[in-house]
Design an enzyme around this catalytic site. Structure first.
Site, PDB file in Angstrom:
ATOM      1  N   VAL A  90      23.009   2.311  41.818  1.00 34.87           N
ATOM      2  CA  VAL A  90      23.673   2.565  43.103  1.00 34.87           C
ATOM      3  C   VAL A  90      25.094   3.079  42.887  1.00 34.87           C
ATOM      4  O   VAL A  90      25.484   4.122  43.403  1.00 34.87           O
ATOM      5  CB  VAL A  90      23.685   1.290  43.980  1.00 34.87           C
ATOM      6  CG1 VAL A  90      24.545   1.503  45.225  1.00 34.87           C
ATOM      7  CG2 VAL A  90      22.263   0.907  44.373  1.00 34.87           C
ATOM      8  N   ASP A 124      32.901  -0.278  35.023  1.00 36.01           N
ATOM      9  CA  ASP A 124      31.812  -1.155  34.588  1.00 36.01           C
ATOM     10  C   ASP A 124      32.303  -2.000  33.415  1.00 36.01           C
ATOM     11  O   ASP A 124      33.077  -1.508  32.581  1.00 36.01           O
ATOM     12  CB  ASP A 124      30.572  -0.337  34.165  1.00 36.01           C
ATOM     13  CG  ASP A 124      29.288  -1.148  34.296  1.00 36.01           C
ATOM     14  OD1 ASP A 124      28.500  -0.871  35.216  1.00 36.01           O
ATOM     15  OD2 ASP A 124      29.111  -2.079  33.476  1.00 36.01           O
ATOM     16  N   LYS A 158      28.163   1.407  28.187  1.00 34.73           N
ATOM     17  CA  LYS A 158      27.754   2.294  29.287  1.00 34.73           C
ATOM     18  C   LYS A 158      28.884   3.259  29.625  1.00 34.73           C
ATOM     19  O   LYS A 158      28.669   4.460  29.800  1.00 34.73           O
ATOM     20  CB  LYS A 158      27.387   1.443  30.516  1.00 34.73           C
ATOM     21  CG  LYS A 158      26.927   2.256  31.710  1.00 34.73           C
ATOM     22  CD  LYS A 158      26.755   1.396  32.955  1.00 34.73           C
ATOM     23  CE  LYS A 158      25.536   0.498  32.845  1.00 34.73           C
ATOM     24  NZ  LYS A 158      25.258  -0.178  34.165  1.00 34.73           N
ATOM     25  N   THR A 160      22.753  -7.500  42.752  1.00 31.84           N
ATOM     26  CA  THR A 160      22.556  -8.767  43.486  1.00 31.84           C
ATOM     27  C   THR A 160      21.095  -9.163  43.324  1.00 31.84           C
ATOM     28  O   THR A 160      20.320  -9.162  44.279  1.00 31.84           O
ATOM     29  CB  THR A 160      22.894  -8.597  44.977  1.00 31.84           C
ATOM     30  OG1 THR A 160      22.098  -7.508  45.503  1.00 31.84           O
ATOM     31  CG2 THR A 160      24.362  -8.286  45.181  1.00 31.84           C
ATOM     32  N   THR A 198      23.556  -4.637  48.175  1.00 30.99           N
ATOM     33  CA  THR A 198      22.764  -5.285  49.226  1.00 30.99           C
ATOM     34  C   THR A 198      23.109  -6.773  49.228  1.00 30.99           C
ATOM     35  O   THR A 198      22.865  -7.464  48.235  1.00 30.99           O
ATOM     36  CB  THR A 198      21.263  -5.094  48.953  1.00 30.99           C
ATOM     37  OG1 THR A 198      21.000  -3.690  48.893  1.00 30.99           O
ATOM     38  CG2 THR A 198      20.419  -5.728  50.036  1.00 30.99           C
ATOM     39  N   PHE A 201      20.898   3.502  51.263  1.00 36.50           N
ATOM     40  CA  PHE A 201      19.462   3.640  51.531  1.00 36.50           C
ATOM     41  C   PHE A 201      18.875   4.611  50.514  1.00 36.50           C
ATOM     42  O   PHE A 201      18.116   5.517  50.845  1.00 36.50           O
ATOM     43  CB  PHE A 201      19.243   4.130  52.978  1.00 36.50           C
ATOM     44  CG  PHE A 201      19.883   3.224  54.000  1.00 36.50           C
ATOM     45  CD1 PHE A 201      21.125   3.517  54.541  1.00 36.50           C
ATOM     46  CD2 PHE A 201      19.264   2.038  54.387  1.00 36.50           C
ATOM     47  CE1 PHE A 201      21.731   2.680  55.463  1.00 36.50           C
ATOM     48  CE2 PHE A 201      19.861   1.183  55.309  1.00 36.50           C
ATOM     49  CZ  PHE A 201      21.099   1.502  55.848  1.00 36.50           C
ATOM     50  N   PHE A 234       5.800   6.509  54.183  1.00 39.38           N
ATOM     51  CA  PHE A 234       5.528   5.131  53.731  1.00 39.38           C
ATOM     52  C   PHE A 234       4.192   4.633  54.247  1.00 39.38           C
ATOM     53  O   PHE A 234       4.033   3.435  54.542  1.00 39.38           O
ATOM     54  CB  PHE A 234       6.702   4.194  54.104  1.00 39.38           C
ATOM     55  CG  PHE A 234       7.847   4.342  53.122  1.00 39.38           C
ATOM     56  CD1 PHE A 234       8.483   5.559  53.007  1.00 39.38           C
ATOM     57  CD2 PHE A 234       8.225   3.315  52.281  1.00 39.38           C
ATOM     58  CE1 PHE A 234       9.493   5.748  52.084  1.00 39.38           C
ATOM     59  CE2 PHE A 234       9.253   3.493  51.356  1.00 39.38           C
ATOM     60  CZ  PHE A 234       9.883   4.723  51.254  1.00 39.38           C
ATOM     61  N   ALA A 284      -1.316   4.623  50.656  1.00 36.54           N
ATOM     62  CA  ALA A 284      -1.937   3.414  50.087  1.00 36.54           C
ATOM     63  C   ALA A 284      -1.825   3.465  48.561  1.00 36.54           C
ATOM     64  O   ALA A 284      -1.867   4.536  47.963  1.00 36.54           O
ATOM     65  CB  ALA A 284      -3.390   3.332  50.511  1.00 36.54           C
ATOM     66  N   CYS A 329      14.289  -3.268  44.557  1.00 31.58           N
ATOM     67  CA  CYS A 329      14.812  -3.589  45.890  1.00 31.58           C
ATOM     68  C   CYS A 329      13.843  -4.343  46.791  1.00 31.58           C
ATOM     69  O   CYS A 329      14.149  -5.458  47.234  1.00 31.58           O
ATOM     70  CB  CYS A 329      15.268  -2.302  46.567  1.00 31.58           C
ATOM     71  SG  CYS A 329      16.666  -1.569  45.716  1.00 31.58           S
TER      72      CYS A 329
HETATM   73  C1  UDX Z   1      13.735   1.510  48.422  1.00 32.51           C
HETATM   74  C2  UDX Z   1      14.107   2.048  49.790  1.00 32.51           C
HETATM   75  O1  UDX Z   1      13.254   3.154  50.109  1.00 32.51           O
HETATM   76  C3  UDX Z   1      15.553   2.525  49.773  1.00 32.51           C
HETATM   77  O2  UDX Z   1      15.919   2.967  51.070  1.00 32.51           O
HETATM   78  C4  UDX Z   1      16.449   1.351  49.351  1.00 32.51           C
HETATM   79  O3  UDX Z   1      17.802   1.749  49.291  1.00 32.51           O
HETATM   80  C5  UDX Z   1      16.027   0.845  47.996  1.00 32.51           C
HETATM   81  O4  UDX Z   1      14.648   0.454  48.017  1.00 32.51           O
HETATM   82  P1  UDX Z   1      13.024   2.454  46.071  1.00 32.51           P
HETATM   83  O5  UDX Z   1      12.716   1.027  45.796  1.00 32.51           O
HETATM   84  O6  UDX Z   1      13.831   3.231  45.084  1.00 32.51           O
HETATM   85  O7  UDX Z   1      13.818   2.564  47.500  1.00 32.51           O
HETATM   86  O8  UDX Z   1      11.652   3.230  46.212  1.00 32.51           O
HETATM   87  P2  UDX Z   1      10.663   3.605  47.402  1.00 32.51           P
HETATM   88  O9  UDX Z   1      10.432   5.045  47.327  1.00 32.51           O
HETATM   89  O10 UDX Z   1      11.116   3.020  48.688  1.00 32.51           O
HETATM   90  O11 UDX Z   1       9.306   2.845  46.954  1.00 32.51           O
HETATM   91  C6  UDX Z   1       9.317   1.444  46.900  1.00 32.51           C
HETATM   92  C7  UDX Z   1       7.912   0.994  46.470  1.00 32.51           C
HETATM   93  O12 UDX Z   1       6.958   1.267  47.505  1.00 32.51           O
HETATM   94  C8  UDX Z   1       7.402   1.714  45.216  1.00 32.51           C
HETATM   95  O13 UDX Z   1       6.685   0.786  44.418  1.00 32.51           O
HETATM   96  C9  UDX Z   1       6.459   2.776  45.780  1.00 32.51           C
HETATM   97  O14 UDX Z   1       5.443   3.132  44.866  1.00 32.51           O
HETATM   98  C10 UDX Z   1       5.883   2.045  46.984  1.00 32.51           C
HETATM   99  N1  UDX Z   1       5.412   2.946  48.037  1.00 32.51           N
HETATM  100  C11 UDX Z   1       6.301   3.736  48.679  1.00 32.51           C
HETATM  101  C12 UDX Z   1       4.063   2.923  48.387  1.00 32.51           C
HETATM  102  O15 UDX Z   1       3.258   2.212  47.799  1.00 32.51           O
HETATM  103  N2  UDX Z   1       3.639   3.735  49.397  1.00 32.51           N
HETATM  104  C13 UDX Z   1       4.494   4.551  50.077  1.00 32.51           C
HETATM  105  O16 UDX Z   1       4.041   5.261  50.970  1.00 32.51           O
HETATM  106  C14 UDX Z   1       5.868   4.561  49.705  1.00 32.51           C
END
Ligand code: UDX
Length: 440
Positions: free
Chosen positions: A11, A30, A35, A86, A122, A152, A252, A255, A263
């Site tokens: 982040v 950091d 790093k 966190t 977060t 996000f 989202f 499947a 996160c």
């Molecule tokens: C997420 C949130 O999207 C982001 O807004 C927040 O700031 C951090 O957490 P991230 O965890 O990087 O981001 O990935 P994301 O693309 O959201 O996918 C999260 C999980 O859901 C992954 O395991 C992904 O494979 C899964 N996923 C996502 C699905 O299984 N189906 C989907 O349609 C979308």
């Protein structure tokens, strides 16, 4: 504007580089000297598409700097971001705020003029109040505002998500702080990005509620996929059909094997626990967490069933280890639980991932790692697609079919079309779609 970014992880580093790209002068801090040294050499500590170029460009423009000295970076900053980790506390699942509070204490000792302290990490509702209290205890004279500005960012799309966000959320009631924050994000606002001004607690909760809702969408379509498999329907059609409703939206609804990452799992657990602390058990989130946890072993059972009911002593090839494509991150990846379940059933697992194998080696035991997808498939009894990397969509399936001992392919991300797989002679199993028997 001079900005200090405490924490140069997934982040902090992306946010710092993007703020520099907006024209600000940013110093990322950091404690990890290795790093910081690597960043000064232009080496990225994480895999994020486009990040190396973004960092290099802003370092060359003298807008982006790296240091281990918080005091040095904070003293002249108009905005000090806290972007440290966190993680979930193992004992109770609540967010571990140790690093956040440590940063607050260190900031307190360095403040000179008015400063805006921004939580980018977060953090549970009310953390901003606690940061304010910690700093006031150390420096009753300090003139500051504490603002919640949640991120996000999706790993693998983080730069795009920062530079073209759906909205910027700024949580503070303080007029001076609002002015500073608006100035920070002015280029985005001038580009039409909505800037939402809320109370601090509202902003803190928006972050958790957003992630919980996204995880709920994913878990919902995964359960509909299970129904489709029994009802001989196609979840891709159902997802498309409901997604066209603008109240639902198409995103989202893919499947798969269940959500993972650094996160969703931690944020849903933290939200659940925070709800209990406020005397409000959030039953929906409790159920989502449980369904998602159980899904991983269900995916292993899907593989075992596709192989005829037993995989004892048999070689199983797994393509993809990271929690999703576009990242090197193995945190809470479904692949870990699924591979472990396959090994529990006696399988010999060989795996390949374009970016994740370095991290995977430290979290997986007894797995053989292949140098490419074809070497991975060589002689295996079945091939499992775990993560939707682009290179897996472009595989030479005829070659894969010949390399496999048995033409069994279990696609946990629905990256292939069942009809095409039938033509190639695979026994093809996917998620929420009819099974295709091998034509041969
Ligand atoms: C997420 C949130 O999207 C982001 O807004 C927040 O700031 C951090 O957490 P991230 O965890 O990087 O981001 O990935 P994301 O693309 O959201 O996918 C999260 C999980 O859901 C992954 O395991 C992904 O494979 C899964 N996923 C996502 C699905 O299984 N189906 C989907 O349609 C979308």
């Amino acid at each position: 504007m001079r900005v200090a970014m405490i924490g140069a992880g997934y982040v902090g580093l992306v946010s710092g580089a993007c703020l520099a790209n907006l024209g600000h002068t940013v110093t990322c801090i950091d404690k990890d000297t290795g790093k910081i040294a690597a960043l000064r050499r232009g080496e990225m500590p994480i895999y994020e598409p486009g990040l190396a170029e973004l960092v290099a460009g802003n370092v060359a423009a003298h807008r982006l700097f790296f240091t281990t000295s918080l005091a040095e970076a904070v003293k002249d900053a108009a905005a000090v971001f806290i972007a440290v980790g966190t993680p979930s506390r193992p004992a109770d699942g609540l967010a571990d705020l140790t690093c956040v509070y440590q940063a607050a204490r260190e900031i307190a000792h360095t403040l000179r003029g008015y400063a805006v302290i921004v939580t980018k990490s977060t953090v549970p509702v009310g953390t901003g109040d606690e940061i304010q209290r910690i700093i006031a205890d150390i420096r009753p004279d300090a003139d500051l505002s504490v603002v919640s500005n949640p991120e996000f960012l999706r790993e693998g799309a983080a730069i795009q998500d920062f530079m073209q966000p759906d909205r910027v959320v700024i949580g503070t009631d303080d007029a001076r702080a609002r002015e500073v924050m608006y100035e920070l994000y002015r280029p985005l606002a001038d580009n039409g990005t909505p800037v939402l001004l809320t109370a601090r607690r509202g902003a803190e909760l928006i972050k958790y509620a957003a992630n919980a809702f996204l995880a709920t969408k994913i878990t919902f379509i995964n359960e509909i996929a299970d129904l489709c498999e029994q009802a001989n329907a196609d979840v891709e059609e159902v997802a498309h059909g409901i997604g066209l409703d603008h109240r639902i939206g198409p995103k989202f609804l893919s499947a798969g094997p269940g959500y993972g990452g650094s996160c969703f799992p931690k944020d849903l657990l933290a939200l659940l626990k925070a709800g209990l602390d406020f005397g409000v058990p959030i039953r929906s989130i409790e159920t989502i967490i449980s369904i998602n946890d159980q899904r991983k072993r269900a995916m292993a059972r899907k593989v075992i069933a596709a192989c005829g009911g037993s995989i004892r002593g048999r070689p199983i090839a797994v393509l993809g280890l990271t929690f999703k494509a576009g990242t090197d991150d193995m945190r809470e990846s479904p692949a870990v639980a699924i591979i472990t379940a396959l090994q529990d059933a006696g399988a010999r697992v060989r795996a390949y991932d374009p970016q994740g194998m370095t991290q995977a080696r430290s979290v997986l035991n007894g797995v053989e790692f292949a140098h490419d997808p074809y070497a991975c498939a060589q002689g295996a009894d079945a091939l499992v697609v775990m993560t939707e990397w682009k290179e897996f969509r472009e595989l030479d399936l005829r070659r894969i079919r010949c390399l496999l001992k048995r033409p069994i392919l279990v696609d946990l991300r629905n990256i292939y079309r069942p009809e095409a797989m039938a033509e190639h002679g695979f026994t093809y199993v996917s998620v929420g779609r009819p099974k295709v028997q091998s034509a041969t």
